[in-house]
Design a protein around this motif. Sequence first.
Motif, PDB file in Angstrom:
ATOM      1  N   ALA A  16       0.823  -1.209   0.000  1.00  0.00           N
ATOM      2  CA  ALA A  16       0.000   0.000   0.000  1.00  0.00           C
ATOM      3  C   ALA A  16       0.854   1.254   0.000  1.00  0.00           C
ATOM      4  N   MET A  17       1.939   1.241   0.770  1.00  0.00           N
ATOM      5  CA  MET A  17       2.799   2.428   0.849  1.00  0.00           C
ATOM      6  C   MET A  17       3.499   2.694  -0.483  1.00  0.00           C
ATOM      7  N   ALA A  18       3.965   1.658  -1.146  1.00  0.00           N
ATOM      8  CA  ALA A  18       4.602   1.841  -2.453  1.00  0.00           C
ATOM      9  C   ALA A  18       3.605   2.380  -3.465  1.00  0.00           C
ATOM     10  N   SER A  19       2.358   1.900  -3.379  1.00  0.00           N
ATOM     11  CA  SER A  19       1.317   2.410  -4.282  1.00  0.00           C
ATOM     12  C   SER A  19       1.061   3.884  -4.017  1.00  0.00           C
ATOM     13  N   LEU A  20       0.980   4.262  -2.733  1.00  0.00           N
ATOM     14  CA  LEU A  20       0.798   5.667  -2.382  1.00  0.00           C
ATOM     15  C   LEU A  20       1.971   6.503  -2.899  1.00  0.00           C
ATOM     16  N   ALA A  21       3.186   5.971  -2.750  1.00  0.00           N
ATOM     17  CA  ALA A  21       4.359   6.677  -3.266  1.00  0.00           C
ATOM     18  C   ALA A  21       4.228   6.920  -4.767  1.00  0.00           C
ATOM     19  N   GLY A  22       3.777   5.902  -5.496  1.00  0.00           N
ATOM     20  CA  GLY A  22       3.583   6.049  -6.935  1.00  0.00           C
ATOM     21  C   GLY A  22       2.513   7.073  -7.273  1.00  0.00           C
ATOM     22  N   MET A  23       1.411   7.058  -6.514  1.00  0.00           N
ATOM     23  CA  MET A  23       0.338   8.020  -6.746  1.00  0.00           C
ATOM     24  C   MET A  23       0.824   9.450  -6.512  1.00  0.00           C
ATOM     25  N   LEU A  24       1.587   9.641  -5.439  1.00  0.00           N
ATOM     26  CA  LEU A  24       2.114  10.971  -5.137  1.00  0.00           C
ATOM     27  C   LEU A  24       3.097  11.429  -6.207  1.00  0.00           C
ATOM     28  N   ARG A  25       3.976  10.520  -6.621  1.00  0.00           N
ATOM     29  CA  ARG A  25       4.987  10.875  -7.629  1.00  0.00           C
ATOM     30  C   ARG A  25       4.325  11.242  -8.947  1.00  0.00           C
ATOM     31  N   GLU A  26       3.326  10.459  -9.362  1.00  0.00           N
ATOM     32  CA  GLU A  26       2.636  10.742 -10.614  1.00  0.00           C
ATOM     33  C   GLU A  26       1.815  12.030 -10.535  1.00  0.00           C
ATOM     34  N   SER A  27       1.542  12.474  -9.318  1.00  0.00           N
ATOM     35  CA  SER A  27       0.801  13.726  -9.131  1.00  0.00           C
ATOM     36  C   SER A  27       1.727  14.932  -8.986  1.00  0.00           C
ATOM     37  N   GLY A  28       3.034  14.698  -9.133  1.00  0.00           N
ATOM     38  CA  GLY A  28       3.970  15.807  -9.174  1.00  0.00           C
ATOM     39  C   GLY A  28       4.716  16.114  -7.892  1.00  0.00           C
ATOM     40  N   TYR A  29       4.549  15.303  -6.859  1.00  0.00           N
ATOM     41  CA  TYR A  29       5.238  15.550  -5.594  1.00  0.00           C
ATOM     42  C   TYR A  29       6.654  14.980  -5.627  1.00  0.00           C
ATOM     43  N   VAL A  30       7.525  15.566  -4.835  1.00  0.00           N
ATOM     44  CA  VAL A  30       8.845  14.987  -4.589  1.00  0.00           C
ATOM     45  C   VAL A  30       8.648  13.901  -3.535  1.00  0.00           C
ATOM     46  N   VAL A  31       9.061  12.687  -3.852  1.00  0.00           N
ATOM     47  CA  VAL A  31       8.789  11.549  -2.973  1.00  0.00           C
ATOM     48  C   VAL A  31      10.075  10.784  -2.701  1.00  0.00           C
TER      49      VAL A  31
END
Length: 470
Positions: A16-31
Amino acid sequence: MNNPKNIYLIGICGTAMASLAGMLRESGYVVSGSDSDVYPPMSDFLDQLGIQVFKGYNAENLKKAAPDLVVVGNALSRGNVEVEYVLDSSMRYASMAETVKEFFIRGKNSIVIAGTHGKTTTTAMLAWILDVAGRKPSFLVGGIAENFGRNFQVSGGPDFVIEGDEYDTAFFDKGPKFLHYLPRIVLLKNIEFDHADIYADLEAIKTAFRRLINIVPRSGLIVAGVDSPVVRELIPAAFSRVATAGIGVGEWQARNVAPTADGMSFEVTQADSMIGSFTIPMAGTFNVQNALGAIIVAKELGIENHVIQTALTTFKSVKRRLELRGDVNGVRVYDDFAHHPTAVLETLRAVRERFPKQRIWAVFEPRSQTCRRRVFEQAFIDSFEPADSTLIARVYGASKLDPEQTLSPDRVAEGIRKRGKAAEAFATTGDIVDYLASRVQPGDHVVIMSNGGFDNIHNKLLDRLRGGKA
């Protein structure tokens, strides 16, 4: 959350955390983030997204990353050096569930798939129906949705479909994750005792689901799987609209359910009015229940029957849900995530419905927090009934459990034998592979069930059957 731009995830390699990381990254955040275990395929996935991952926990990681927000995975607890640094430094932190809510769900039509069994498949199925319908859904699911090749999607459509887990949220938030997801539609599939590590008994589970039912708005909808006695018990307390559903029971019903060469066929009725006839490319009555719930939600959203059927016909399910891993000389080897007695029974029953005359081998690893415990011993004895022969591995991590509370594979095997079926307990994966390789015949089905890697037994068995040494 004051518009953070730089987000750090402690425990980033969890699914779940890796998926959240991917969602944040694809939304333009620095992760960026850290984990104690960093290895493929998760490490490759994060690397491809340009996400820096620190191997091991160290306060220096946070100093280097200098995040605006820290997301703490639910596997982390006090004493972890990074958790302690976050608290000492008064850094802003949140749980995974809270972050998903605030960054991705708020403002969307939140559709939460909840219950003990069938959440992952149903979430993936509904997301695919909405995608085929052109609604461009966002989703987050606890397995790889084969149609999308991943377990999340961030999109511009009105809907967010999410698997609603009743497991606790974080060390600082012991409530279930699904309470964070702003549910407008809840597909409440079934409720049984599970997660024995955090819930004392079925009553504690009921309390969690009562709280979910209680936060659905009056204008919302709960699709209630009334095949489940506990769902029937709890659903009268709902303030929202309710659509009861089941196989031959409820306002919405699946009727004339029958296996086909490729899956299952059934009719859907609402209050005795015919809605339509449908087919799915998956075996098992439990998959008809999954599809029924998804169809009801799709109809609530105004999707036409032919669009729903197109999506169901092309649905590829989820990895590790009766996934055929190989067929060697007529011996079919499957991988399934089943680890609860009901899931084991339904998985084996699905294979038996499709192949009534052929031999079925059930291979099971007691690995989850619940199934390693003695509380389910009799239920497991009953659950292997559709199999001709059952092979049970050692209890995973048994040395860390109280022997008096630990499931005994030997007792389970003995109980199965008393019912007139073959069953054995084994000390090692190698012993299981040896046993199977010397006994399987063309036409046999080997169903391997575990919620973990099971020592790569699937590939070892397939290699042996191909003539290798495994």
